[in-house]
Each structure stands twice: as C-alpha cells, then as structure tokens.
Design a protein around this motif. Structure first.
Motif, short mmCIF file in Angstrom:
data_model
loop_
_atom_site.label_atom_id
_atom_site.label_comp_id
_atom_site.label_asym_id
_atom_site.label_seq_id
_atom_site.Cartn_x
_atom_site.Cartn_y
_atom_site.Cartn_z
N UNK A 147 0.86 -1.18 0.00
CA UNK A 147 0.00 0.00 0.00
C UNK A 147 0.89 1.23 0.00
N UNK A 148 0.67 2.15 0.91
CA UNK A 148 1.42 3.40 0.97
C UNK A 148 0.97 4.15 2.21
N UNK A 149 1.79 5.06 2.69
CA UNK A 149 1.27 5.94 3.73
C UNK A 149 0.07 6.71 3.19
N UNK A 150 0.00 6.83 1.85
CA UNK A 150 -1.16 7.43 1.21
C UNK A 150 -2.38 6.53 1.24
N UNK A 151 -2.25 5.33 1.79
CA UNK A 151 -3.41 4.49 2.05
C UNK A 151 -4.02 4.77 3.41
N UNK A 152 -3.35 5.61 4.20
CA UNK A 152 -3.82 5.94 5.55
C UNK A 152 -4.15 7.42 5.71
N UNK A 153 -3.59 8.24 4.85
CA UNK A 153 -3.89 9.67 4.83
C UNK A 153 -4.15 10.05 3.37
N UNK A 154 -4.64 11.25 3.14
CA UNK A 154 -4.90 11.69 1.77
C UNK A 154 -4.39 13.12 1.59
N UNK A 155 -3.54 13.28 0.59
CA UNK A 155 -2.95 14.58 0.30
C UNK A 155 -3.54 15.14 -0.99
N UNK A 156 -3.54 16.44 -1.15
CA UNK A 156 -4.05 17.03 -2.40
C UNK A 156 -3.20 16.62 -3.59
N UNK A 199 4.65 21.23 -0.56
CA UNK A 199 4.93 21.88 0.72
C UNK A 199 4.69 20.92 1.87
N UNK A 200 3.62 20.13 1.75
CA UNK A 200 3.32 19.16 2.80
C UNK A 200 4.39 18.10 2.92
N UNK A 201 4.92 17.67 1.78
CA UNK A 201 5.99 16.67 1.80
C UNK A 201 7.22 17.21 2.50
N UNK A 202 7.51 18.50 2.27
CA UNK A 202 8.67 19.11 2.92
C UNK A 202 8.43 19.29 4.42
N UNK A 203 7.21 19.72 4.75
CA UNK A 203 6.90 20.00 6.16
C UNK A 203 6.80 18.73 6.99
N UNK A 204 6.52 17.60 6.35
CA UNK A 204 6.33 16.35 7.09
C UNK A 204 7.61 15.90 7.76
N UNK A 205 8.74 16.31 7.22
CA UNK A 205 10.01 15.86 7.77
C UNK A 205 10.41 14.48 7.31
N UNK A 206 9.67 13.89 6.36
CA UNK A 206 10.05 12.58 5.84
C UNK A 206 11.40 12.67 5.13
N UNK A 238 3.11 11.59 11.67
CA UNK A 238 2.11 12.05 10.71
C UNK A 238 0.76 11.38 10.96
N UNK A 239 0.79 10.10 11.31
CA UNK A 239 -0.46 9.38 11.54
C UNK A 239 -1.11 9.79 12.85
N UNK A 240 -0.31 10.08 13.86
CA UNK A 240 -0.90 10.56 15.12
C UNK A 240 -1.67 11.86 14.87
N UNK A 241 -1.08 12.75 14.08
CA UNK A 241 -1.75 14.02 13.75
C UNK A 241 -3.01 13.76 12.95
N UNK A 242 -2.92 12.88 11.97
CA UNK A 242 -4.07 12.56 11.12
C UNK A 242 -5.23 11.99 11.92
#
Length: 279
Positions: A136-145, A209-216, A250-254
């Motif tokens: 899957x992906x972390x995108x299977x647990x959250x959704x980004x624009x 921007x979200x990818x940068x801010x995530x700290x991944x 990221x998931x705790x925030x989501x």
C-alpha cells in the motif's frame, strides 16, 4: 535448514519489486516474478536458474492472473507468499483526472491486487498456511491534495485487505499491508500525470509543501528487502507496518484530527439518530 518458500511477486521488473526478488532469491527461496515484459528477468534467470520463474503478466487481465498463478503452482507446487507490488501513482487533482486515467489507476492498484489475491487463496486455504503482503502506501492511511485517485486506490486496498485478514485467519493465512513512506524508486517519474488545470496550482503546491513539512527523509530502497523478509518470517505478522521512519508522527496528527472533527460534530450525529431518549 528451513524449507525454501515460493514467492509470487507482481511488478517485479523495477523499483522495490526488483530489489525484493533478488534478495529473496539470494535468501534461498524461489520466486515467480511477474512483469509486462518477462525479458527483463534474464539476468536473474541466468544467475538463479530454476529457482526463478519469469512470467509475463498484466495484472489487470484476470484470466492472465489466474494462468500465471497456476503456472507458478505447477512449477513450484505451491505459493507460500504473495507480494502485490504492481502499481503506479497517478498525479492530479480530482477534477483534472480523466475517466481513462481513473479506471487505469483502480485497475492496476486495486483490482490487480484483488485478482492475484483471489487466485492464490484456494491453495493457501487448502494448505492452511500462507502470507499475503499488500504493498500500500502511507497514502493508504492519509490523503494529500493532487493524489486523490492514487490514494483512493490504496484506501480500497486497505479496506479489502483488512476484511480479508479477518476472513482467512482461521485458515492460517496472514495478511499484511506494507506502507512505504518515501523511497527514491522512480515510481513518480514513471507514473502518469493529469493535464494540469491552473485552477489547481495551489493543490500541487500544497502537496510539495506538505511533503517538505512532514520531515520525511527518503529511505534506502535496498534496506526494505531485510524488512520484507523479517515480516514474512514473523510468526504473528502485523496487519499494517510502515516502511520508513517518521510516519507515526504524521499518523498521530491525522487520526487525532479525525477524532476531534467527529467529536466536534457529534451533536449532528445524535440529531441524525432521531431517538429522543438519546443523550
């Protein structure tokens, strides 16, 4: 010495699938490796001989999936581990994506995994053992624009796989959703994009921007091989496991945000209940 297992891996021609196939063969197991062009496996076939079964496969073709699984079972006797890795990542805002692009995304990422899963289950049930690893992906647990349709395919995979895990546990079959975070595998560059609409420039900017801010921090794709083998070896593997660091924050925030929103609007939930006695 442990008995060699047989793996069936889709999307094994490049990226994580290629790395995993080689690592599994090096580990001493057998691999039925699939790709749209099986010729790419010649170097592996030259090195590992009959322990590799190269198969040409388009996972969106259900009859072809059944035939490939049967070929692997004839060659090796059984399939012990299925890895549904085939997929692509469609970039585009929801309004931008064409009907053809949306269907193709679901056909590969969701239906392709469904067809292979259904094809291996009878043999696994009969033997009362098996592992199904869904990539899957972390995108299977959250959704980004700007990734909505891609993430929809992964959310569908998540739901199907969680239900499946409950259905087949009694047969000794374990299902695990692997959630990669960020690995430089060339997936994005090799994937389709929608025709950009200037109205959604902000959405693409928000994604970056979200990818940068995530700290991944991009992980080492080669290191995922050891992680994959560790999951496959675990006596009681998890339903979900993140591949890569930083995802838990990221998931705790989501999830905290989801619960907070539902609690804020719980008065509407109770209104919809329509029960005067409800408090």
């Amino acid at each position: 010495m442990a008995t060699a297992r047989t793996w069936f891996i889709t999307g094994a021609s490049r990226g994580l699938g290629a790395l995993w196939s080689e690592a599994i063969l090096e580990h001493g197991d057998q691999v039925a490796a699939t790709a749209r062009d099986a010729a790419v496996f010649k170097p592996l076939a030259d090195r590992y001989g009959s322990r590799l079964l190269p198969l040409e496969l388009d996972v969106t073709d259900r009859a072809a999936v059944d035939a490939a699984v049967h070929a692997a079972e004839r060659q090796f006797g059984s399939i012990d581990v299925l890895v549904n890795n085939a997929g692509h990542m469609l970039h585009g805002a929801v309004e931008e994506v064409s009907a053809e692009q949306a269907r193709a995304q679901m056909d590969v990422n969701y239906f392709g995994a469904l067809w292979t899963t259904q094809a291996v289950l009878p043999g696994m049930r009969e033997r009362r053992s098996g592992r199904i690893l869904q990539v899957s992906s972390i995108g299977g647990l959250v959704a980004y624009p700007a990734l909505g349709i891609y993430q929809a395919s992964k959310w569908a995979l998540e739901a199907m796989s969680q239900s499946l895990a409950a259905e087949v546990e009694v047969y000794g079959i374990h299902v695990t959703l692997i959630e990669p975070i960020m690995f430089p595998t060339g997936l994005a560059a090799a994937s389709p994009q929608s025709q950009p609409n200037p109205a959604y420039t902000h959405a693409r900017e928000a994604l970056y921007a979200g990818a940068s801010a995530s700290g991944f921090v991009p992980g080492d794709p080669a290191a995922t091989s050891a992680a994959l083998l560790a999951v496959a070896d675990a006596p009681n593997p998890p339903l979900r496991v993140l591949f890569g660091a930083g995802g838990l924050d990221a998931l705790r925030t989501e999830f905290a945000g989801r619960l907070a929103g539902l609690e804020e609007w719980d008065h509407i939930s109770r209104l919809a209940q329509g029960n005067p006695a409800e408090k």
